[in-house]
Structure formats: structure tokens, C-alpha cells
Design an enzyme around this catalytic site. Structure first.
Site, short mmCIF file in Angstrom:
data_model
loop_
_atom_site.label_atom_id
_atom_site.label_comp_id
_atom_site.label_asym_id
_atom_site.label_seq_id
_atom_site.Cartn_x
_atom_site.Cartn_y
_atom_site.Cartn_z
N LYS A 60 -6.55 36.79 -22.73
CA LYS A 60 -5.31 36.03 -22.95
C LYS A 60 -4.78 36.30 -24.36
CE LYS A 60 -8.16 32.10 -24.28
NZ LYS A 60 -8.89 30.92 -23.78
N ARG B 273 -8.29 18.76 -20.69
CA ARG B 273 -7.25 19.76 -20.90
C ARG B 273 -6.65 20.02 -19.53
NH1 ARG B 273 -8.22 25.46 -24.10
NH2 ARG B 273 -9.31 26.03 -22.18
N TYR C 45 5.07 30.92 -55.74
CA TYR C 45 5.80 29.67 -55.48
C TYR C 45 5.06 28.46 -56.02
CZ TYR C 45 8.92 31.96 -52.08
OH TYR C 45 9.85 32.75 -51.46
N MET D 244 5.53 34.52 -47.24
CA MET D 244 5.70 34.96 -45.85
C MET D 244 5.29 36.42 -45.65
SD MET D 244 9.04 34.89 -43.37
CE MET D 244 9.24 33.13 -43.35
C1 PLP Z 1 -10.26 31.01 -23.85
C2 PLP Z 1 -11.07 30.68 -22.65
C3 PLP Z 1 -12.26 31.35 -22.40
C4 PLP Z 1 -12.90 32.29 -23.40
O1 PLP Z 1 -13.42 31.55 -24.46
P1 PLP Z 1 -14.25 32.22 -25.64
O2 PLP Z 1 -14.76 31.07 -26.43
O3 PLP Z 1 -13.28 33.04 -26.41
O4 PLP Z 1 -15.32 33.04 -25.04
C5 PLP Z 1 -12.90 31.10 -21.20
N1 PLP Z 1 -12.39 30.22 -20.30
C6 PLP Z 1 -11.26 29.54 -20.53
C7 PLP Z 1 -10.76 28.59 -19.52
C8 PLP Z 1 -10.55 29.74 -21.72
O5 PLP Z 1 -9.44 29.05 -21.95
#
Ligand code: PLP
Length: 388
Positions: free
Chosen positions: A49, A146, A268, A327
Site C-alpha cells: 500500500k 479501525r 526561520y 520546505m
Molecule cells: C499496513 C498493514 C499491514 C502491514 O503492516 P506492517 O506492520 O507494515 O507489516 C498488514 N495488514 C494490514 C491490514 C495493514 O493495514
């Protein structure tokens, strides 16, 4: 292949890019294989992802596919479509689920939706009544709050004899809150809740463990494990029993080296006052590139406890950030390097083999995931190809 987002006519050589990222696809594959070794009988998936944790979903996906990965997880259907181009017969699971208006992406690219609420389930049943049987995953919330059906809802679903035949889940999954904390009582609690669901969905695969959960041992592995961060060189704080290979090296070009006098201010807010005559190297990287402002030396909340600033690495030496990160640019203190050792045009390592990502993330008050996923669009990427 490259993710460089600018027009082709604006492309520069890697050797001249202001910001560059080297991704070692051999390290990526080696990490996947190490995970596979500790995952016993469970199949080893890959979570790619957020553009493969910022490292490029197409290149990383292709390498993992070549190495044998056949179960991928992405967040959105768009990410799934990009991955499909390089992973022709893999299963691609979409964690955000399916939404009205996005169905065509799932069917065109053969993506499997992860259904995580009763509302989505209702929508999905409607879709199935038109298209017939199609795989899906049912996600169950075992404590995270979640995404996911409640355990009760999932058990009810498993028992429902009136469900349309076209409803054909191929997997039930859940996610741990504290997988990176080996002794947390939340882990066995979530495990027990998930077991009930996995048993109720007889003949359907089950998946619980991300990187942290894999480290908790075989009770957590079920049929498929879902590593993410460990593939990309992090541990997420878990004790895996092996050290993931460094997969990404980020470098920034020095735009200018300048001298400044004791008593002068830097950046800054003028919050950094030089206590000695100094040499300052200005690098072409800032928070717009995911170099967190929290690495500043002063004038940000992360430094209120007196802890030291972020550091980059140059030819065997660590060089600390001076003043606030801006930035697009960051000033580094190079006073302790021999005169002339660092010049405009040189590259410093922001993180990689020499400047570990995990400790840099800690300095910034964040985690490896955040640092990688936030890398931004200005890095010119170079991939060391996977060669078996
Ligand atoms: C991001 C995620 C993972 C992977 O998690 P890691 O800690 O990066 O191995 C697995 N399952 C779900 C549902 C996630 O959101």
C-alpha cells in the site's frame, strides 16, 4: 520504470538529480524470503500500500512477483490497478473495500475487495446480484477499532444460511493493535477472538499477522501472513530474529557551503544561534520531501526535551541539522569536517546503510513507516534490479 512525476523533457540524470532514492530490489526480495522462512506453513503475502511504502509499487511489486509472491495487499483500487500490470496472476486484495462508482476497477483488474462493514456488505450483495459469484475478504475487528465487522456480526454472517450463493468469501482477516509488543495482553486477546471467527468460517482462509504478528510466532500465522515494513527494511519495532536488509537509500545534493560567525542565527524564527564560527552546508531537501520538520535542531516541539537534532551522513561522518528545516532546504553543520571536504554538488545520505532509518525516525518523533510513505514526489528513483 520510474515514478518520476515530471514531464519527460524535464527529466535529469540520476547523477545530477537534486534528490535521489536508490531502491535495492534484491534486498526487498531477500527480506520477503526471510519472512517466508519464519512464517512456517503460512503463505507469505506482501503489503504494498501507499506506493509500496513510498518505494514504488510497480518496481517493488514486479520484483516480489518474480520471487514468487502471489498475495498482495493494497489500500485502494487504483493502487491495485497499477500493481496488476506487473503481477498478472496474483491475488490483489483492496483494503479500502468496494464503493459505488469504483466497481469497474475491481472487475477490470481482477481485484478482491476487503469487506469491512455491514454497509459495505449490503452494497456488495447488491453488486453480486448483478455479476454473480466473485471473491471477497471479510475483515473482522478484534479490538483495533479501525475497520471490520464486529466479532458478533462476523459469527452471524458465518451462520447465515439465507446468504446468496454468489457471496463467496475466500478469506477472513483481522489486524493486531500491538503486534510489535511481544508481551502485550492485547495480542492473545485478539488471537482468541479471531480464532472463533476463523473456525466459524470453515474452509475459508484466515489471516491475522502483519510484520509484528509474524514475530509473535506460529499461533498467529494462520494461512497467510501480511508483512509490510519488514520487506522495505524496517522492523516496526518487532523482534524478527533477523535484521531486514536496507532497501532504500535517500540522498540530497548540497546547493551551497557557507561560512557564518558565532552569534549569527540560522533559519526561520532565528531560533538557532551559532555558538562558534561555523561552516554550513545547505541541502536540497525539506519537509516538502518528507524530511520531517521534527528533525530541526531548535524551535520545534521535538527538541524541547533537549534531545539532539537529526543527522545526515557524509563520507564517514554524521552531520547535524542546524536550525529549522524548511520546505525545500535544510542546513547542516559541517564545521567539524576538514575544510573543503564537502562542496556544493556533493550528495549527503539522509538515510540508508550508513544512517539507519529507524533511529532517524525516532529523532523526528515518528516511525519508519511515516518516513518512507512520506518521501514525496521530488526524488529521482533508481532501482537496483532483482537478479536471482
Ligand atoms: C499496513 C498493514 C499491514 C502491514 O503492516 P506492517 O506492520 O507494515 O507489516 C498488514 N495488514 C494490514 C491490514 C495493514 O493495514
Amino acid at each position: 520504470m520510474t515514478d518520476f512525476p515530471f514531464p519527460e523533457t524535464a527529466m535529469v540524470d540520476f547523477d545530477a538529480a537534486p534528490l535521489r532514492l536508490t531502491v535495492d530490489l534484491n534486498a526487498l526480495v531477500e527480506n520477503w524470503r526471510s519472512i517466508r522462512r519464519i512464517s512456517g506453513k503460512a503463505r507469505t503475502g506482501a503489503v504494498v500500500k501507499a506506493d509500496a511504502y513510498g518505494l514504488g509499487v510497480e518496481d517493488c511489486g514486479e520484483a516480489l512477483f518474480s520471487a514468487g509472491a502471489r498475495d498482495f495487499f493494497v489500500m485502494t483500487a487504483e493502487e491495485g490497478a497499477s500493481l496488476r500490470a506487473v503481477a498478472p496472476d496474483a491475488r490483489i486484495f483492496v483494503l479500502a473495500g468496494i464503493w459505488p462508482g469504483l466497481e469497474h476497477l475491481f472487475f477490470e483488474h481482477d481485484l478482491v475487495p476487503v469487506i469491512s462493514s455491514w454497509q459495505q456488505l449490503t452494497h456488495w450483495m447488491g453488486v453480486l446480484s448483478e455479476v454473480g459469484p466473485y471473491p471477497c475478504v471479510v475483515q473482522v475487528d478484534t479490538g483495533f477499532n479501525r475497520l471490520g465487522l464486529s466479532v458478533e456480526e462476523a459469527l452471524e454472517l458465518a451462520d447465515d444460511n439465507a446468504l446468496p450463493q454468489a457471496f463467496s468469501p475466500v478469506m477472513v482477516m483481522s489486524h493486531l493493535m500491538c503486534g510489535d509488543e511481544a508481551t502485550s495482553p492485547e495480542n492473545p486477546r485478539q488471537l482468541a477472538a479471531f480464532r472463533k471467527v476463523a473456525e466459524a468460517f470453515e474452509g475459508v482462509e484466515a489471516s491475522l499477522a502483519a510484520t509484528g504478528g509474524i514475530a509473535l510466532g506460529s499461533a498467529y500465522h494462520f494461512d497467510l501472513v501480511r508483512p509490510g515494513i519488514a520487506l522495505f527494511g524496517g522492523t516496526g519495532g518487532a523482534s524478527l530474529g533477523f535484521t531486514p536488509k536496507v532497501t532504500a537509500t535517500a540522498e540530497a545534493r548540497i546547493l551551497q557551503v557557507r561560512d557564518a560567525k558565532a552569534g549569527e542565527a540560522v533559519s526561520y524564527g532565528a531560533s538557532h544561534r551559532l555558538t562558534r564560527d561555523s561552516r554550513i552546508a545547505v541541502a536540497c531537501v525539506g519537509y516538502g520531501d518528507g524530511y520531517p520538520r521534527g528533525l530541526s535542531s531548535t524551535g520545534v516541539p521535538e527538541r524541547l526535551d533537549g534531545s539532539g537534532p537529526g543527522e545526515a551522513w557524509f563520507e564517514g561522518k554524521f552531520i547535524p541539522v542546524l536550525g529549522r528545516i524548511t520546505m525545500d532546504m535544510t542546513m547542516f553543520d559541517v564545521t567539524d569536517l576538514p575544510e573543503g571536504a564537502i562542496r556544493a554538488g556533493d550528495y549527503i545520505e539522509l538515510f540508508g546503510e550508513n544512517r539507519p532509518l529507524a533511529s532517524l525516525a525516532t529523532s523526528a518523533g515518528t516511525i519508519e513507516y511515516d518516513m518512507l510513505a512520506g518521501l514525496g514526489l521530488r526524488y529521482q528513483r533508481s532501482y537496483i534490479p532483482f537478479a536471482d
